[in-house]
Design an enzyme around this catalytic site. Structure first.
Site, PDB file in Angstrom:
ATOM      1  N   ASP A  92     -11.057 -26.696   2.630  1.00 22.94           N
ATOM      2  CA  ASP A  92     -10.609 -28.072   2.409  1.00 22.94           C
ATOM      3  C   ASP A  92      -9.810 -28.680   3.574  1.00 22.94           C
ATOM      4  O   ASP A  92      -9.870 -29.868   3.813  1.00 22.94           O
ATOM      5  CB  ASP A  92      -9.746 -28.140   1.127  1.00 22.94           C
ATOM      6  CG  ASP A  92      -8.612 -27.120   1.116  1.00 22.94           C
ATOM      7  OD1 ASP A  92      -8.482 -26.362   2.099  1.00 22.94           O
ATOM      8  OD2 ASP A  92      -7.872 -27.064   0.117  1.00 22.94           O
ATOM      9  N   HIS A  93      -9.093 -27.846   4.323  1.00 22.88           N
ATOM     10  CA  HIS A  93      -8.173 -28.396   5.319  1.00 22.88           C
ATOM     11  C   HIS A  93      -8.838 -28.784   6.638  1.00 22.88           C
ATOM     12  O   HIS A  93      -8.265 -29.529   7.422  1.00 22.88           O
ATOM     13  CB  HIS A  93      -7.060 -27.390   5.624  1.00 22.88           C
ATOM     14  CG  HIS A  93      -5.974 -27.353   4.587  1.00 22.88           C
ATOM     15  ND1 HIS A  93      -6.196 -26.966   3.299  1.00 22.88           N
ATOM     16  CD2 HIS A  93      -4.657 -27.651   4.665  1.00 22.88           C
ATOM     17  CE1 HIS A  93      -5.057 -27.016   2.613  1.00 22.88           C
ATOM     18  NE2 HIS A  93      -4.102 -27.438   3.422  1.00 22.88           N
ATOM     19  N   ASP A 157      -0.481 -21.567   0.172  1.00 24.13           N
ATOM     20  CA  ASP A 157      -0.307 -22.999   0.359  1.00 24.13           C
ATOM     21  C   ASP A 157       0.867 -23.426  -0.510  1.00 24.13           C
ATOM     22  O   ASP A 157       0.979 -23.013  -1.667  1.00 24.13           O
ATOM     23  CB  ASP A 157      -1.575 -23.754  -0.071  1.00 24.13           C
ATOM     24  CG  ASP A 157      -1.522 -25.189   0.399  1.00 24.13           C
ATOM     25  OD1 ASP A 157      -2.156 -25.511   1.416  1.00 24.13           O
ATOM     26  OD2 ASP A 157      -0.797 -25.993  -0.232  1.00 24.13           O
ATOM     27  N   ARG A 445       3.658 -35.397   1.225  1.00 25.72           N
ATOM     28  CA  ARG A 445       4.527 -35.149   2.380  1.00 25.72           C
ATOM     29  C   ARG A 445       4.461 -36.319   3.331  1.00 25.72           C
ATOM     30  O   ARG A 445       3.411 -36.940   3.472  1.00 25.72           O
ATOM     31  CB  ARG A 445       4.071 -33.895   3.137  1.00 25.72           C
ATOM     32  CG  ARG A 445       4.380 -32.679   2.371  1.00 25.72           C
ATOM     33  CD  ARG A 445       4.621 -31.467   3.241  1.00 25.72           C
ATOM     34  NE  ARG A 445       5.204 -30.489   2.369  1.00 25.72           N
ATOM     35  CZ  ARG A 445       4.716 -29.280   2.152  1.00 25.72           C
ATOM     36  NH1 ARG A 445       3.662 -28.859   2.835  1.00 25.72           N
ATOM     37  NH2 ARG A 445       5.310 -28.474   1.311  1.00 25.72           N
ATOM     38  N   SER A 640       5.388 -26.591   4.630  1.00 28.72           N
ATOM     39  CA  SER A 640       4.190 -25.763   4.488  1.00 28.72           C
ATOM     40  C   SER A 640       4.494 -24.271   4.443  1.00 28.72           C
ATOM     41  O   SER A 640       5.503 -23.797   4.943  1.00 28.72           O
ATOM     42  CB  SER A 640       3.273 -26.052   5.674  1.00 28.72           C
ATOM     43  OG  SER A 640       2.402 -24.981   5.894  1.00 28.72           O
ATOM     44  N   ARG A 642       2.611 -22.196   6.030  1.00 30.82           N
ATOM     45  CA  ARG A 642       1.901 -21.608   7.174  1.00 30.82           C
ATOM     46  C   ARG A 642       2.759 -20.564   7.886  1.00 30.82           C
ATOM     47  O   ARG A 642       3.840 -20.847   8.384  1.00 30.82           O
ATOM     48  CB  ARG A 642       1.426 -22.700   8.131  1.00 30.82           C
ATOM     49  CG  ARG A 642       2.515 -23.513   8.768  1.00 30.82           C
ATOM     50  CD  ARG A 642       1.961 -24.747   9.471  1.00 30.82           C
ATOM     51  NE  ARG A 642       1.586 -25.766   8.496  1.00 30.82           N
ATOM     52  CZ  ARG A 642       1.718 -27.079   8.686  1.00 30.82           C
ATOM     53  NH1 ARG A 642       2.197 -27.547   9.813  1.00 30.82           N
ATOM     54  NH2 ARG A 642       1.368 -27.937   7.749  1.00 30.82           N
TER      55      ARG A 642
HETATM   56  C1  MIC Z   1       0.506 -28.766   3.732  1.00 32.72           C
HETATM   57  O1  MIC Z   1       0.383 -29.532   2.790  1.00 32.72           O
HETATM   58  O2  MIC Z   1       1.436 -28.797   4.558  1.00 32.72           O
HETATM   59  C2  MIC Z   1      -0.548 -27.695   3.912  1.00 32.72           C
HETATM   60  C3  MIC Z   1      -1.330 -28.026   5.105  1.00 32.72           C
HETATM   61  O3  MIC Z   1      -1.408 -27.683   2.794  1.00 32.72           O
HETATM   62  C4  MIC Z   1       0.178 -26.363   4.052  1.00 32.72           C
HETATM   63  C5  MIC Z   1      -0.697 -25.232   4.371  1.00 32.72           C
HETATM   64  C6  MIC Z   1      -1.103 -25.176   5.808  1.00 32.72           C
HETATM   65  O4  MIC Z   1      -0.291 -25.417   6.693  1.00 32.72           O
HETATM   66  O5  MIC Z   1      -2.257 -24.834   6.043  1.00 32.72           O
HETATM   67  C7  MIC Z   1       1.048 -25.988   2.864  1.00 32.72           C
HETATM   68  O6  MIC Z   1       1.458 -26.850   2.136  1.00 32.72           O
HETATM   69  O7  MIC Z   1       1.389 -24.805   2.712  1.00 32.72           O
HETATM   70 FE1  SF4 Z   2      -4.181 -30.487   1.398  1.00 27.84          FE
HETATM   71 FE2  SF4 Z   2      -1.609 -29.728   1.578  1.00 27.84          FE
HETATM   72 FE3  SF4 Z   2      -2.309 -32.325   1.591  1.00 27.84          FE
HETATM   73 FE4  SF4 Z   2      -2.561 -30.931  -0.601  1.00 27.84          FE
HETATM   74  S1  SF4 Z   2      -0.639 -31.394   0.472  1.00 27.84           S
HETATM   75  S2  SF4 Z   2      -4.060 -32.381   0.218  1.00 27.84           S
HETATM   76  S3  SF4 Z   2      -3.182 -28.933   0.156  1.00 27.84           S
HETATM   77  S4  SF4 Z   2      -2.795 -30.785   3.130  1.00 27.84           S
END
Ligand code: MIC
Ligand code: SF4
Length: 747
Positions: A92-93, A157, A445, A640, A642
């Site tokens: 998805d990302h 995630d 976010r 995140s 990550r």
């Molecule tokens: C996000 O919303 O910041 C992400 C991208 O989904 C991350 C995961 C990532 O960095 O791949 C998260 O929320 O953990």
């Molecule tokens: Fe994707 Fe993270 Fe955004 Fe949700 S918050 S849509 S998992 S990047």
């Protein structure tokens, strides 16, 4: 997770919960019931909120394509034949939003072929369910297929708690945690404190689930939930659909909470039935009493939760948060005045709905209801409008039910069922790189640079229905609840409150959901990584601790203010390199604000004095064999999950990170990768660290749980200052530090 497994879990609950009630000598909250039911060894487990380290057995693991690459690379190092718990991978990302679903998907498949092939073949080989690109966003797909009341899952995630909408304790963690659980190890987490949120009244009119959580973000702040589970209950909860509950739990990540969850109710049962899981709904109904808190807990809530928040939903106004932080909240009615006072550009350049937080049928229906009103009145959208459906199931259903058509009629573009603009996968051409501009979305976010890579974009978050109305107003000065906009005849036009069913009357549309089951015989499947790949790189173990104290380490970076994982390891274009530790490390600290200069991403090389990016300086130090240290501010590593934000520093020579406070997932990620995470015993000691200082950390051989660590600052003139720092490592985690990483300690 099969129905049988759910049944076994539920049948095991009464005995385990009785044992716990006797041992704790009190009734139980729902969070406690789930934790107790999943204890690795209840009898030997110490239980103490905020203190004990729990060892738990999870029901399931979920991975996405960005963090999942590292999780799988680490799992592979454990040498197992197949995963020990049901697991899935969701693509998805990595899909970039540019020109609409069909073209964007094709481009993503071509550009990411190597990574998708890797994820696909590892999934096939090791018994992992694979959700193809375009199938949907991890949390929506999990909610539709796997989440169930009373379960425990972890996901690589931070928005994994979305499944709390179905009463599951779903916790965001780093990839290493997932890899270990998949390898069959118990999963560890700090016994969380509990916040009870008692909901009374009823959501109605413009107020939506999003407002519950954006209001709470303002109240509790981005660190208010750290190491806590937020449990929602009360009569008011019944006025919120299961997917609405998911929205609230999803965005609990913005409070830093370990997870959030709702007590089981009929709205959850209805959603389970609508998503073809009537058998699980029935089982949950039969075991209802174990899937909610004990009645005494609700009656005497202040006694059993560490904190209690009361929200009367009937009085809750629609909220909007931003820019730059999800806890900058106010009711929409107060926004116009603040925009004026702050001098933010009021004109909205883009309006976006969807994402894992807000892409349910109900969300789309309510947004479409607003759009229809405008269409009927002949009011034109003033802002480009982008829609990211959460899953193929949602997309097919909203297409069948006419909503896609409505969004297109207002000039909207429907993007792929993927993260897209929410994670900086957005090729935007309507504003210059440094141009200050305003966008509104229903995402979760809004850190600087998050959506389009530009820190000059001011991003505001609110419900999909408010975003849609704002697209017609075109300005943050428009309050859709109380205000009007000019109609085509010049007369004022006023929206009426949005309406929309939570579940499609005709059921969800069928079709290819995009799932592929693992191979029957995984041994035959080959996982190939090209040696010259720039997308994937096999991991080399990090060096073990050499048994010596750290002496006079230079400070690579002292960060000031918000230092989220987006600041430490930005996403967007960098997502490309999530499977290649060396390549991705070129993004390290690009967004971090240098406390010595106020500039982001760069600073003076501690040896040569030359001003370069932090990465360039770190690579130079690494080449010279010099290890380094990071000093950070409050809630360091927020956002995140990550683990690249811990792995890149580790890879380039970081030994210690000392901060005012940590976000939960990041602190664990640092420990897992063998970096020593310390916090100042006295917060103001942060101010003592100056450019050019060197830092020693003493007494490492005697590192023990709960024992403070002595840190010596060496000033350039030879003067030294000693400060006390705290650490939260268990014996086992100290073992990881000594071994060089958790993975080294395993193998
Ligand atoms: C996000 O919303 O910041 C992400 C991208 O989904 C991350 C995961 C990532 O960095 O791949 C998260 O929320 O953990
Ligand atoms: Fe994707 Fe993270 Fe955004 Fe949700 S918050 S849509 S998992 S990047």
């Amino acid at each position: 997770m099969s129905v049988d497994q759910v049944k076994r879990l539920y049948e095991s609950m009464p005995g385990k919960l009785d044992q716990a009630r006797r041992r704790f000598d009190r009734p139980l909250t729902l969070a406690e019931k789930i934790l107790v039911a999943h204890a690795d060894d209840f009898a030997r487990q110490e239980w103490s909120r905020g203190k004990a380290q729990l060892r738990l057995r999870v029901d399931r693991v979920a991975l996405q394509d960005a963090t999942g690459q590292m999780a799988l690379l680490q799992f592979m190092q454990a040498g197992k034949k197949e995963v020990a718990v049901p697991s899935t991978v969701h693509c998805d990302h990595l899909i970039r939003a540019e020109s609409g679903a069909a073209e964007d998907m094709q481009r993503a498949i071509n550009e990411n072929r190597e990574v998708y092939d890797f994820l696909h073949s590892t999934s096939k080989k090791y018994g992992i369910g694979f959700w193809k690109p375009g199938a949907g966003i991890i949390h929506q797909v999990v909610l539709e297929n796997y989440a169930f009341p009373g379960g425990l899952m972890i996901g690589a995630d931070s928005h994994t708690p979305n499944a709390g909408g179905l009463g599951m304790a779903a916790i965001g963690v780093g990839g290493a945690d997932c890899g270990e659980a998949m390898a069959g190890l118990a999963w560890e987490v700090l016994d969380p404190k509990l916040i009870g949120v008692h909901l009374t009244g009823k959501l109605s009119g413009w107020s939506s689930p999003k407002d519950v959580i954006t209001y709470l973000c303002g109240l509790l702040t981005v660190k208010g939930g750290t190491n806590k589970i937020i449990e929602y209950f009360g009569q008011g909860a019944q006025s919120i659909s299961a997917t609405g509950k998911g929205t609230i739990c999803n965005m609990g990540a913005e409070l830093g909470a370990t997870t959030s969850l709702f007590h089981f109710d009929d709205r959850m049962a209805a959603y389970l039935r609508a998503t073809d899981r009537a058998d699980i709904a029935r089982l949950a109904e039969q075991h209802r009493q174990h899937l909610v808190a004990d009645p005494e807990v609700i009656r005497d809530r202040r006694k059993y939760y560490d904190e209690v928040v009361e929200i009367n939903l009937s009085e809750l106004e629609p909220h909007i948060v931003g820019p730059h932080s999800p806890d900058r909240a106010r009711p929409i009615s107060k926004l116009a005045a603040e925009v004026k006072k702050e001098g933010w550009p009021a004109g909205i350049r883009q309006a976006l709905i969807g994402s894992c937080t807000n892409s349910s049928y109900e969300d789309m229906k309510r947004a479409a209801h607003i759009a229809m009103q405008a269409l009927k009145a002949g009011v034109k959208a003033k802002t480009p409008f982008l829609v990211t459906p959460g899953s193929e199931r949602i997309y097919q259903t909203i297409k069948r039910d006419g909503m896609v058509d409505t969004f297109q009629k207002i000039g909207g573009t429907v993007l792929a069922n993927a993260c897209g603009p929410c994670i900086g996968q957005w090729k935007r051409s309507d504003v210059g790189k440094e141009e200050t501009n305003t966008i509104v979305s229903s995402f979760n976010r809004n850190f600087p640079g998050r959506n389009d890579g530009s820190a000059s974009t001011l991003s505001f978050l609110t419900s999909p229905e408010i975003v849609t109305a704002l697209a017609f107003g075109g300005t943050l000065e428009f309050d859709p609840v109380h205000g009007t906009i000019p109609g085509p005849d010049g007369k004022p036009f006023r929206f009426t409150a949005p309406e929309g069913e939570e579940l499609p009357a005709q059921g969800f549309a069928g079709g290819d959901a995009g799932f592929e089951a693992p191979a029957a015989d995984g041994d035959r499947v080959q996982v190939a990584i090209a040696p010259n790949s720039e997308r994937l790189q096999l991991l080399q173990p990090f060096p073990r601790w050499d048994g010596r104290d750290f002496g006079e380490l230079p400070i690579l970076v002292k960060t000031k203010g918000k230092t989220t994982t987006d600041h430490i390891s930005p996403a967007g274009a960098w997502l490309r390199f999530r499977g290649h530790l060396d390549r991705i490390s070129d993004n390290m600290f690009l967004g971090a604000v240098n406390a010595f200069t106020g500039e982001a991403g760069k600073g003076a090389n501690p040896i040569t004095g030359e001003v370069k990016t932090f990465t360039a300086n770190a690579r130079d130090l690494k080449a010279k064999g010099i290890a380094w240290i990071v000093i950070g501010d409050e809630n360091y590593g927020e956002g995140s999950s990550r683990e690249h934000a811990a792995m890149s520093p580790r890879y380039l020579g970081c030994k210690v990170v000392i901060v005012k406070s940590f976000a939960r997932i990041h602190e664990t990620n640092l420990k897992k990768q063998g970096i020593l995470p310390l916090t100042f015993a006295k917060t103001s000691d942060y101010d003592l660290f100056e450019q050019g200082d060197r830092v020693s950390v003493r007494g490492l051989a005697a590192l023990a749980p709960g024992k403070p660590v002595e840190v010596v600052i060496h000033k350039p003139g030879g003067r030294t200052v000693t400060v006390q720092c705290l650490q939260t490592m268990t014996d086992e985690q100290i073992g990881w530090f000594k071994a060089g990483s958790a993975l080294n300690a395993l193998t």
